[in-house]
Write a protein that holds these residues in place. Sequence first.
Motif, mmCIF file in Angstrom:
data_model
loop_
_atom_site.group_PDB
_atom_site.id
_atom_site.type_symbol
_atom_site.label_atom_id
_atom_site.label_comp_id
_atom_site.label_asym_id
_atom_site.label_seq_id
_atom_site.Cartn_x
_atom_site.Cartn_y
_atom_site.Cartn_z
ATOM 1 N N UNK A 124 26.500 0.641 116.172
ATOM 2 C CA UNK A 124 26.107 1.126 114.842
ATOM 3 C C UNK A 124 24.702 1.741 114.948
ATOM 4 N N UNK A 125 24.643 2.948 115.504
ATOM 5 C CA UNK A 125 23.363 3.554 115.853
ATOM 6 C C UNK A 125 22.510 3.859 114.625
ATOM 7 N N UNK A 126 23.109 4.426 113.580
ATOM 8 C CA UNK A 126 22.332 4.789 112.388
ATOM 9 C C UNK A 126 21.716 3.560 111.733
ATOM 10 N N UNK A 127 22.528 2.508 111.620
ATOM 11 C CA UNK A 127 22.031 1.277 110.997
ATOM 12 C C UNK A 127 20.922 0.662 111.857
ATOM 13 N N UNK A 128 21.137 0.648 113.161
ATOM 14 C CA UNK A 128 20.135 0.039 114.044
ATOM 15 C C UNK A 128 18.819 0.817 114.016
ATOM 16 N N UNK A 129 18.906 2.151 113.954
ATOM 17 C CA UNK A 129 17.681 2.953 113.918
ATOM 18 C C UNK A 129 16.863 2.637 112.671
ATOM 19 N N UNK A 130 17.537 2.557 111.518
ATOM 20 C CA UNK A 130 16.820 2.233 110.271
ATOM 21 C C UNK A 130 16.228 0.828 110.333
ATOM 22 N N UNK A 131 16.921 -0.097 110.984
ATOM 23 C CA UNK A 131 16.399 -1.466 111.104
ATOM 24 C C UNK A 131 15.214 -1.544 112.067
ATOM 25 N N UNK A 132 15.248 -0.742 113.132
ATOM 26 C CA UNK A 132 14.094 -0.702 114.037
ATOM 27 C C UNK A 132 12.861 -0.160 113.314
ATOM 28 N N UNK A 133 13.066 0.868 112.492
ATOM 29 C CA UNK A 133 11.951 1.419 111.705
ATOM 30 C C UNK A 133 11.413 0.359 110.743
ATOM 31 N N UNK A 134 12.332 -0.398 110.103
ATOM 32 C CA UNK A 134 11.925 -1.472 109.190
ATOM 33 C C UNK A 134 11.160 -2.564 109.949
ATOM 34 N N UNK A 135 11.591 -2.855 111.167
ATOM 35 C CA UNK A 135 10.882 -3.841 111.995
ATOM 36 C C UNK A 135 9.437 -3.420 112.228
ATOM 37 N N UNK A 136 9.248 -2.146 112.554
ATOM 38 C CA UNK A 136 7.890 -1.648 112.804
ATOM 39 C C UNK A 136 7.038 -1.691 111.543
ATOM 40 N N UNK A 137 7.648 -1.414 110.388
ATOM 41 C CA UNK A 137 6.894 -1.445 109.127
ATOM 42 C C UNK A 137 6.444 -2.864 108.803
ATOM 43 N N UNK A 138 7.285 -3.830 109.084
ATOM 44 C CA UNK A 138 6.932 -5.220 108.775
ATOM 45 C C UNK A 138 5.793 -5.739 109.661
ATOM 46 N N UNK A 139 5.616 -5.111 110.808
ATOM 47 C CA UNK A 139 4.543 -5.548 111.716
ATOM 48 C C UNK A 139 3.347 -4.612 111.704
ATOM 49 N N UNK A 140 3.357 -3.627 110.788
ATOM 50 C CA UNK A 140 2.390 -2.527 110.875
ATOM 51 C C UNK A 140 0.936 -2.958 110.712
#
Length: 700
Positions: free
Chosen positions: A97-113
Amino acid sequence: MLLLRYGFPTLLVLLLSAHAAQANGDLLLRQFLRADALMEETNRIHPLFAGLILGETEIAAENISTVIPILEVFTDSTPSNPFLCLALANACRRLGQEDVSESLFVLTNKRAANDAGLLLVLASRYENLNLTKHEEAVYDALLDLSMSSAYLSRPALGYYFYRRAVEKLKEGERSEALRELERALEFDPYSLSANLLATGLDIRMLRGKAVGQMLALYRAVRESFFAQHLVVLNGSRVAAICLMIVAVAFLLGITFRNLPSIQHRTFEFLPSRLRHAHRGTLAWAIMGIPLIWLWSMFPLIIIPVYLFGAWLPALRRERFFIFVFFVYLILVPFLMKSESKLLQPLDPHHEVSIMARAQESGYEPSLAAEIKSHLEKDSRDFNMIFSLGLLQKRGGNFKEAISLFSVASGMKPRSSAVRNNLGNTYFALGDYDRAMEEYTTAAELDPGSAAPRYNMAQTYSKRLMLPEASQELNRALKLDYALVRRFRRIAGDTYNRQVIDIAIPPSQMWRVLFRSKPQGNDSAIVGSLFGAYPTLLSITAAGLLFLSILVGILLRGVSLYTTCIVCGVQACHKCLENEICSKCTKKMVVTDSTSMRERLETKLRERAYKFRAIKSLVLTAVLPGAGHVFLGSTWKGVMYSLVYSIALINIAFRGLFIKLSPFSEAAAGFTQGLVASGAMVVIYVFCIRSTTRTLTMEEM
């Protein structure tokens, strides 16, 4: 013994302190440990969570499908934990599920920003998962964090990546080490250790960037006060230690060569009615008792006394070195004060240290508080006002920054740096007209500075005046290509990554440092090498130097001793008969045969040569160079002892120096020890061979 007892420990503490000052990252360490603990806590929630976070490949697809709903619940309920989001993103990626995973990776980075520790741990996880794009995104977020309103020290981040580069180099991964070094230099372009290591790697790998990296190393030393300070600090200590080792080798050679003649002169002054053995013992006692008394009262006063004793029988070329040692002792109080001032920036609360940190780091509330505390004592300190304005601008406190830069501009109306940074503050507020006015004034005040021109180009770009922007950018590139290129490489969307600040130059910090008063007791800081009486040592050295020169002038043309042509022993004129000493004469009068006397003379010469060879080789083994001085080859002896001292310091402190050998910290322990031992063996072999050649030439 003084050198071993006081010199090396002082140097060791000094280098450790300098190293710690460069790698000051307590806050970063605390954040990193907290993030690592959070990841471990997440791993313990569910066994599959750890596998997904750590990137294990043995997890079956059906197990991943069953754990995704659990991860979704935890991710929604715990938004402060980016590792749950990372596990969910990797799970979706494993299921295709590439599209979903990409959005979740971006969300991961935002949570640690907003947390450097979380970002660093995430970067290591992305590296294990081979997600290069997201790894670079995390490093970009770290750069934003360090250059904007973050309270994180950029040098600390640079040191973190430098250590990673060293670890990669130990594993033999040179390309990975270079990548880590590039990141280290993005965060701290003035890091001396990172620049040295990168330069050494480029040279070893025969890369075309080696010349450019050498220029970057030169720039790092030229533009960073901390880099210059570490070089000067280490250089002064290396010079002091080298001079002490050369002095010991020189005086050791002179002592063993001239001590018999001095003892003989003392022997001749004693009453002749005493027995021969008693006169000899008394002569040694007369020479030794004053030295023992001085050692018990004022240990280091013995050094100028010793130099005075060495001056009279010394050759003309040797007197030059004795003169240099005398001058060094005379300058001891001045050198101690200078060195105590050099040590002050190692204190993070010292004025110069605060100024230097403010130029190179992001906004730190504790640093701003220290500057305000200093301004309460001296409200007209331009450097502190300027530094505080720089910090407030980087932290987003624009009103305070404008107020501070306005005060600084009133104190120094012709300061290009103040007008440029004031323009940067207006640029951050979006007031491009006032920013352009300040940049124009700054460029007029300092036509050779590239920063105002580059900032004008950025302002024109914001106003969509692209031809003017291109023109100013070309001017900036002509003025300082390296600065513009480096800044464009780290350019970003935040205001601190769009325009260039001008910092206080290192030359100004050096002026402040040497105008300041030394704090504490001078002798307690560096006086351990010279004792507690530096002024007495200096006065004694000056008096004995004057006396040495005066006695040398009075005794010009007078031969203090003569050498026996048979055995080479130094003796006075009374003890010589036809240039042969009394001992050789007694051995040769046993026969009247001319041929027998010649054979006896040859044997005595060979025996004297052997003793001379043994003495010189033993001195060379004790300290390279001393044997050459003993044989009268002064310049060779000094050069060999100098080379030996530099090699000894480099080997003894290879893990602490910055860096006489850039690869010393990255080399394996056994290999490093083997190379060090080999280098010392080579030096000793060359010294012994050179001593043997000098003896052979002397015999011929």
